[in-house]
Design a protein around this motif. Sequence first.
Motif, PDB file in Angstrom:
ATOM      1  N   GLU A  93       4.739 -93.626 -21.877  1.00 12.64           N
ATOM      2  CA  GLU A  93       4.989 -92.588 -20.878  1.00 12.64           C
ATOM      3  C   GLU A  93       6.489 -92.440 -20.616  1.00 12.64           C
ATOM      4  N   ALA A  94       6.927 -91.197 -20.537  1.00 18.33           N
ATOM      5  CA  ALA A  94       8.289 -90.864 -20.135  1.00 18.33           C
ATOM      6  C   ALA A  94       8.199 -89.763 -19.089  1.00 18.33           C
ATOM      7  N   VAL A  95       9.097 -89.795 -18.134  1.00 20.77           N
ATOM      8  CA  VAL A  95       9.085 -88.834 -17.035  1.00 20.77           C
ATOM      9  C   VAL A  95      10.421 -88.101 -17.009  1.00 20.77           C
ATOM     10  N   THR A  96      10.351 -86.794 -16.864  1.00 21.27           N
ATOM     11  CA  THR A  96      11.565 -86.001 -16.738  1.00 21.27           C
ATOM     12  C   THR A  96      11.286 -84.839 -15.792  1.00 21.27           C
ATOM     13  N   VAL A  97      12.228 -83.914 -15.699  1.00 24.13           N
ATOM     14  CA  VAL A  97      12.083 -82.766 -14.804  1.00 24.13           C
ATOM     15  C   VAL A  97      12.255 -81.488 -15.609  1.00 24.13           C
ATOM     16  N   GLY A 112       6.878 -89.098 -29.915  1.00 24.81           N
ATOM     17  CA  GLY A 112       5.458 -89.147 -29.616  1.00 24.81           C
ATOM     18  C   GLY A 112       5.152 -89.641 -28.214  1.00 24.81           C
ATOM     19  N   ALA A 113       6.134 -89.575 -27.324  1.00 27.89           N
ATOM     20  CA  ALA A 113       5.920 -90.043 -25.956  1.00 27.89           C
ATOM     21  C   ALA A 113       4.997 -89.091 -25.205  1.00 27.89           C
ATOM     22  N   ASP A 114       4.277 -89.650 -24.246  1.00 29.71           N
ATOM     23  CA  ASP A 114       3.492 -88.862 -23.293  1.00 29.71           C
ATOM     24  C   ASP A 114       4.448 -88.454 -22.178  1.00 29.71           C
ATOM     25  N   VAL A 115       4.935 -87.215 -22.241  1.00 31.61           N
ATOM     26  CA  VAL A 115       5.988 -86.765 -21.328  1.00 31.61           C
ATOM     27  C   VAL A 115       5.377 -86.120 -20.090  1.00 31.61           C
ATOM     28  N   ARG A 116       5.692 -86.670 -18.935  1.00 30.36           N
ATOM     29  CA  ARG A 116       5.251 -86.131 -17.655  1.00 30.36           C
ATOM     30  C   ARG A 116       6.432 -85.421 -17.003  1.00 30.36           C
ATOM     31  N   LEU A 137       4.791 -91.859 -11.957  1.00 31.96           N
ATOM     32  CA  LEU A 137       5.227 -93.156 -12.474  1.00 31.96           C
ATOM     33  C   LEU A 137       4.082 -94.157 -12.470  1.00 31.96           C
ATOM     34  N   THR A 138       3.923 -94.858 -13.586  1.00 29.93           N
ATOM     35  CA  THR A 138       2.900 -95.897 -13.704  1.00 29.93           C
ATOM     36  C   THR A 138       3.523 -97.107 -14.389  1.00 29.93           C
ATOM     37  N   PRO A 139       2.822 -98.229 -14.432  1.00 29.19           N
ATOM     38  CA  PRO A 139       3.359 -99.385 -15.182  1.00 29.19           C
ATOM     39  C   PRO A 139       3.601 -99.095 -16.658  1.00 29.19           C
ATOM     40  N   ALA A 140       2.993 -98.021 -17.188  1.00 31.35           N
ATOM     41  CA  ALA A 140       3.203 -97.657 -18.596  1.00 31.35           C
ATOM     42  C   ALA A 140       4.446 -96.794 -18.807  1.00 31.35           C
ATOM     43  N   THR A 141       5.117 -96.407 -17.714  1.00 35.12           N
ATOM     44  CA  THR A 141       6.322 -95.583 -17.837  1.00 35.12           C
ATOM     45  C   THR A 141       7.447 -96.428 -18.411  1.00 35.12           C
ATOM     46  N   LEU A 166      15.581 -95.170  -8.015  1.00 38.29           N
ATOM     47  CA  LEU A 166      15.549 -96.533  -8.543  1.00 38.29           C
ATOM     48  C   LEU A 166      14.642 -97.435  -7.711  1.00 38.29           C
ATOM     49  N   ALA A 167      14.648 -97.239  -6.396  1.00 42.99           N
ATOM     50  CA  ALA A 167      13.782 -98.056  -5.538  1.00 42.99           C
ATOM     51  C   ALA A 167      12.311 -97.776  -5.818  1.00 42.99           C
ATOM     52  N   ILE A 168      11.970 -96.517  -6.018  1.00 41.82           N
ATOM     53  CA  ILE A 168      10.589 -96.155  -6.335  1.00 41.82           C
ATOM     54  C   ILE A 168      10.198 -96.713  -7.699  1.00 41.82           C
ATOM     55  N   MET A 169      11.098 -96.622  -8.666  1.00 44.72           N
ATOM     56  CA  MET A 169      10.819 -97.174  -9.989  1.00 44.72           C
ATOM     57  C   MET A 169      10.596 -98.684  -9.917  1.00 44.72           C
ATOM     58  N   ALA A 170      11.326 -99.361  -9.052  1.00 43.62           N
ATOM     59  CA  ALA A 170      11.196-100.814  -8.953  1.00 43.62           C
ATOM     60  C   ALA A 170       9.805-101.233  -8.516  1.00 43.62           C
ATOM     61  N   THR A 171       9.115-100.365  -7.782  1.00 41.08           N
ATOM     62  CA  THR A 171       7.753-100.686  -7.345  1.00 41.08           C
ATOM     63  C   THR A 171       6.701-100.114  -8.290  1.00 41.08           C
ATOM     64  N   GLN A 172       6.952 -98.934  -8.867  1.00 40.41           N
ATOM     65  CA  GLN A 172       5.956 -98.245  -9.685  1.00 40.41           C
ATOM     66  C   GLN A 172       6.021 -98.632 -11.163  1.00 40.41           C
ATOM     67  N   CYS A 173       7.226 -98.834 -11.675  1.00 41.93           N
ATOM     68  CA  CYS A 173       7.403 -99.103 -13.111  1.00 41.93           C
ATOM     69  C   CYS A 173       8.639 -99.974 -13.292  1.00 41.93           C
ATOM     70  N   PRO A 174       8.572-101.222 -12.860  1.00 38.84           N
ATOM     71  CA  PRO A 174       9.757-102.086 -12.839  1.00 38.84           C
ATOM     72  C   PRO A 174      10.380-102.349 -14.204  1.00 38.84           C
ATOM     73  N   ALA A 175       9.636-102.156 -15.280  1.00 39.94           N
ATOM     74  CA  ALA A 175      10.186-102.390 -16.616  1.00 39.94           C
ATOM     75  C   ALA A 175      10.860-101.152 -17.201  1.00 39.94           C
ATOM     76  N   ALA A 176      10.772-100.028 -16.502  1.00 43.10           N
ATOM     77  CA  ALA A 176      11.314 -98.773 -17.024  1.00 43.10           C
ATOM     78  C   ALA A 176      12.820 -98.692 -16.789  1.00 43.10           C
TER      79      ALA A 176
END
Length: 374
Positions: A93-97, A112-116, A137-141, A166-176
């Motif tokens: 998973e990858a997230v953009t705007v 081949g990413a799943d782009v959200r 954002l998920t743990p797979a992001t 960054l704070a939201i990522m730290a809780t939703q997808c800390p490895a991203a």
Amino acid sequence: MTRFAPNAIMSLVGETPPHDLGESVSPELHLGDLLSGDLSDLSLGYGTAAGDPALRAAIATSNGVDADEVVVTVGGMHSIFLIAFLLCSPGDEAVTVSPLFPMSRNALDAMGADVRVLPLTFEDGYRLDPARLRPLLTPATKLVSLASPQNPSGVAFSPDTVREVLAIMATQCPAAYLLLDETYREAAYGSDQVTASAAGLNDRVISVASLSKCHGAAGLRIGWTITRDPKLRESLVLAKFNTVVTCSSVSETLALRIFQNLENILASRRQSLSTGLAMVEQWVAENAAFVEWVRPDAGAICCVRLKPAAFDDKAVESFYQTLQDHGVRVANGTWFGEPARVFRLGFGFLAEPELKAALDAFSAALRDRGFGEA
């Protein structure tokens, strides 16, 4: 095998029209601007995979980081592609705007990413509400890809907004990782304060930029990636070696000369950007019956919209041909994921007389559409 998606933005590196309002760069530097000394002893052999040490030090100083956190690349897109290649496998998973620079999205799709995608709207001034990112954002992001200032809008995210992301990522997808394209960061207007790079915030931030936009040196094809993660940096150097080996020693030498004269080069460009911005602001006011805009925070570009009251969808489609008939080119919003009635207007490339002529030609195109005096 995934292929790169075609996009008409490629036309910007084709034939140039008489009035080019589609470009996203500042005035071009010329080779003579940088040849203040003898280069006859310059070695034309291989450079280093990470990039010339003196150039990396100069980039580091400009971004408030250490030189060993910098990798020099063949333009900013090389950086973006390598990051996508290293972090996004098929199905990740990858997230953009949206809207966004199309090649930034293409790099994710090509892996081949799943782009959200989180839509940012003209009505909201293309501002990012970090809370709206949370559901995407998920743990797979693996990667969140943003630009500040954005292309096509020139709207920037505040440092507080980046920290909140960054704070939201730290809780939703800390490895991203957060990839932040800061190519327009130094393209401030006049005496406006330049926002500090986000590169040093933490080791999950990746900053990319280049000399192509506000520095006027797209032909050097010099960009860079900054990361505080030593393992990611090692992977970047290896990936660069396996794609281009090294950058051109000539390009790196000339790039270093830009950094050695950075304040003088940027000062004149910031003033011309300020002048161009004021001209566009006045032009929008004079044509307020037909167009509206989102005022940018930095950079050489902005988003303008043809008003629905003056242009129905059919009229929008035909108006691009009318512009072409008047020798005017803008960047169609569909290139970036926006409706066609939105377009990117570049005000940094043309000198003041040429910019005025281009805006006058645009106004003449409005008159030709039968909407009265523009």
